[in-house]
Design a protein around this motif. Structure first.
Motif, PDB file in Angstrom:
ATOM      1  N   ALA A 222       0.832  -1.201   0.000  1.00  0.00           N
ATOM      2  CA  ALA A 222       0.000   0.000   0.000  1.00  0.00           C
ATOM      3  C   ALA A 222       0.860   1.242   0.000  1.00  0.00           C
ATOM      4  O   ALA A 222       1.963   1.260   0.565  1.00  0.00           O
ATOM      5  CB  ALA A 222      -0.916   0.016   1.231  1.00  0.00           C
ATOM      6  N   LEU A 223       0.364   2.273  -0.662  1.00  0.00           N
ATOM      7  CA  LEU A 223       0.920   3.617  -0.572  1.00  0.00           C
ATOM      8  C   LEU A 223      -0.057   4.485   0.207  1.00  0.00           C
ATOM      9  O   LEU A 223      -1.255   4.501  -0.103  1.00  0.00           O
ATOM     10  CB  LEU A 223       1.155   4.216  -1.961  1.00  0.00           C
ATOM     11  N   LEU A 224       0.448   5.180   1.208  1.00  0.00           N
ATOM     12  CA  LEU A 224      -0.359   6.097   1.999  1.00  0.00           C
ATOM     13  C   LEU A 224       0.156   7.512   1.803  1.00  0.00           C
ATOM     14  O   LEU A 224       1.370   7.744   1.825  1.00  0.00           O
ATOM     15  CB  LEU A 224      -0.275   5.763   3.497  1.00  0.00           C
ATOM     16  N   TRP A 225      -0.768   8.461   1.635  1.00  0.00           N
ATOM     17  CA  TRP A 225      -0.421   9.877   1.579  1.00  0.00           C
ATOM     18  C   TRP A 225      -0.969  10.567   2.815  1.00  0.00           C
ATOM     19  O   TRP A 225      -2.074  10.241   3.281  1.00  0.00           O
ATOM     20  CB  TRP A 225      -0.996  10.525   0.318  1.00  0.00           C
ATOM     21  N   PHE A 226      -0.215  11.536   3.341  1.00  0.00           N
ATOM     22  CA  PHE A 226      -0.569  12.213   4.580  1.00  0.00           C
ATOM     23  C   PHE A 226      -0.806  13.696   4.342  1.00  0.00           C
ATOM     24  O   PHE A 226      -0.278  14.287   3.388  1.00  0.00           O
ATOM     25  CB  PHE A 226       0.556  12.039   5.613  1.00  0.00           C
ATOM     26  N   ASP A 227      -1.568  14.291   5.260  1.00  0.00           N
ATOM     27  CA  ASP A 227      -1.912  15.707   5.097  1.00  0.00           C
ATOM     28  C   ASP A 227      -0.745  16.650   5.345  1.00  0.00           C
ATOM     29  O   ASP A 227      -0.841  17.852   5.049  1.00  0.00           O
ATOM     30  CB  ASP A 227      -3.098  16.085   5.996  1.00  0.00           C
ATOM     31  N   ASN A 228       0.378  16.136   5.872  1.00  0.00           N
ATOM     32  CA  ASN A 228       1.562  16.981   6.068  1.00  0.00           C
ATOM     33  C   ASN A 228       2.554  16.855   4.927  1.00  0.00           C
ATOM     34  O   ASN A 228       3.686  17.339   5.023  1.00  0.00           O
ATOM     35  CB  ASN A 228       2.228  16.657   7.407  1.00  0.00           C
ATOM     36  N   GLY A 229       2.155  16.205   3.831  1.00  0.00           N
ATOM     37  CA  GLY A 229       3.002  16.087   2.653  1.00  0.00           C
ATOM     38  C   GLY A 229       3.845  14.831   2.606  1.00  0.00           C
ATOM     39  O   GLY A 229       4.472  14.551   1.573  1.00  0.00           O
TER      40      GLY A 229
END
Length: 401
Positions: A222-229
């Protein structure tokens, strides 16, 4: 209403004396802040063993346990599908709750658990998850210190024999909380969220299901993206081939040294099992009260051994703006612009003591725990998104965590 507790050990009741309790037992026995005072389990042999070991009352249902006046808090270690119901019962009797991961199997169940504990004025803590482990907590502290800048990327992987350990039938059915996503991604997602420090905004994942006799997810990426970049890649395989503990100095997940010559042992043991019922019986036999049960790391318990290193969840690299960090069972390796440094960690005196640090601080000192219901709900949201992304073959965006 919850009890006001005097200065004495926290009196803990246990709901479920299976595998999860077996792993937490060394912590409960070795930590003087905790007193095991009651338990419930449907297995008579487990109840008998607990009554013998702790001279404490035992029950065959959680309602009776929750009504026991000597209990301050309940450790809910029942199968995944019962976590929400059992948390509600405990809270209704004014008992604080420590519930095993995953918190539940749906976000609605998580919401109900959070509400029932809030309405009752009791604390809700979710663990053990490996984000309690000292190597990751120290890595988080180093990141928060700011010397390496912000976290930009995390790579986490773990290759184990998870799918070939003895299982009950529902542990091989995804809809009942089976497979590696509910049981293992709950750890890995929790660790990565702790290290990155932001909220996950989207998930793109694939899962592997390539063992017809064990028809559930045995692997994922899985690839996860976060709200802090920041972003993170997560990979897990439970298919019992490569063992990534080889990259952790042959320290197993529980901190003990592994014998590399034992390769393939889980598959060999499973090959001798003739039916799902026999497999479930083999699992029960090796858990607390069973004829093949062996205590691990519990001081004063027969056959106990003490790990010399911390628990972990596979190789992880945390990439910051000015360096990388690699948490390991015996310390952290920090790779800066010009220097590579080792930050050793003292061996744990009590395994998983970090879980009790949060529990005791919450119950006895009313400190808000890090691993509370909202935290664990956010982890489950990512796990459910992982499953949805793999099934729908698309990126799944998450709401506010």
């Amino acid at each position: 209403m919850p009890q006001t507790l005097p200065a004495r050990p926290l009196r803990l009741g246990v709901a479920g004396l299976g595998r999860a309790f077996t792993l937490m037992l060394p912590t409960f026995v070795a930590d003087t802040r905790i007193q095991l005072v009651a338990a419930c389990d449907p297995r008579q042999e487990a109840r008998q063993q607990f009554a013998k070991d702790f001279n404490a009352p035992v029950f065959d249902n959680i309602a009776a346990l929750a009504a026991e006046p000597t209990v301050d808090a309940i450790y809910i270690a029942s199968p995944h599908q019962f976590h929400a119901e059992h948390t509600g019962i405990a809270a209704a009797h004014g008992k604080h709750v420590l519930v095993e991961k995953p918190m539940a199997l749906s976000l609605d169940e998580c919401n109900a658990m959070i509400k029932s504990c809030a309405d009752a004025g009791v604390h809700l803590i979710v663990g053990h998850c490996h984000s309690f482990d000292t190597p990751y907590l120290r890595t988080r502290e180093l990141v928060q210190g700011g010397s390496l800048g912000r976290v930009r990327m995390v790579h986490a992987l773990n290759y184990t024999d998870f799918l070939y350990r003895p299982r009950r039938p529902e542990e091989l059915r995804t809809e009942d909380g089976g497979g590696v996503v509910f049981s293992q991604a709950a750890h890995q997602v929790d660790v990565v969220r702790l290290l990155v420090g932001g909220n996950v905004t989207s998930v793109r994942a694939v899962t592997g299901n390539w063992e017809p006799q064990r028809n559930t997810e045995g692997a994922y990426s899985a690839l996860l993206w976060f709200d802090n970049g920041a972003f993170a890649s997560l990979t897990y395989s439970g298919y019992g081939h490569f063992d990534s503990d080889e990259w952790c100095g042959w320290r197993g997940e529980l901190g003990a040294v592994k014998d590399a010559a034992a390769y393939g042992a889980a598959r060999r043991r499973l090959a001798a099992v003739q039916s799902p019922a026999e497999e479930a019986a083999a699992k029960a036999a090796a858990t607390y009260g069973g004829p093949t049960y062996q205590a691990q790391g519990a001081a004063g318990m027969p056959g106990a051994t003490q790990p010399a290193a911390h628990q972990h969840f596979g190789p992880i690299v945390v990439s910051c703006e000015r360096g990388d960090i690699r948490p390991l069972p015996e310390g952290l390796w920090v790779y800066g612009n010009a220097l590579r440094e080792h930050h050793p960690l003292p061996a744990p005196s009590v395994p998983r003591a970090e879980v009790l640090d949060e529990l005791v601080a919450a119950v006895l000192h009313n400190t808000t725990p890090l691993h509370n219901g909202q935290w664990a709900r956010a982890t489950l949201e990512v796990c459910l998104a992982l499953l949805a992304s793999a099934e729908q073959q698309r990126e799944v965006r998450l709401g506010a965590a």
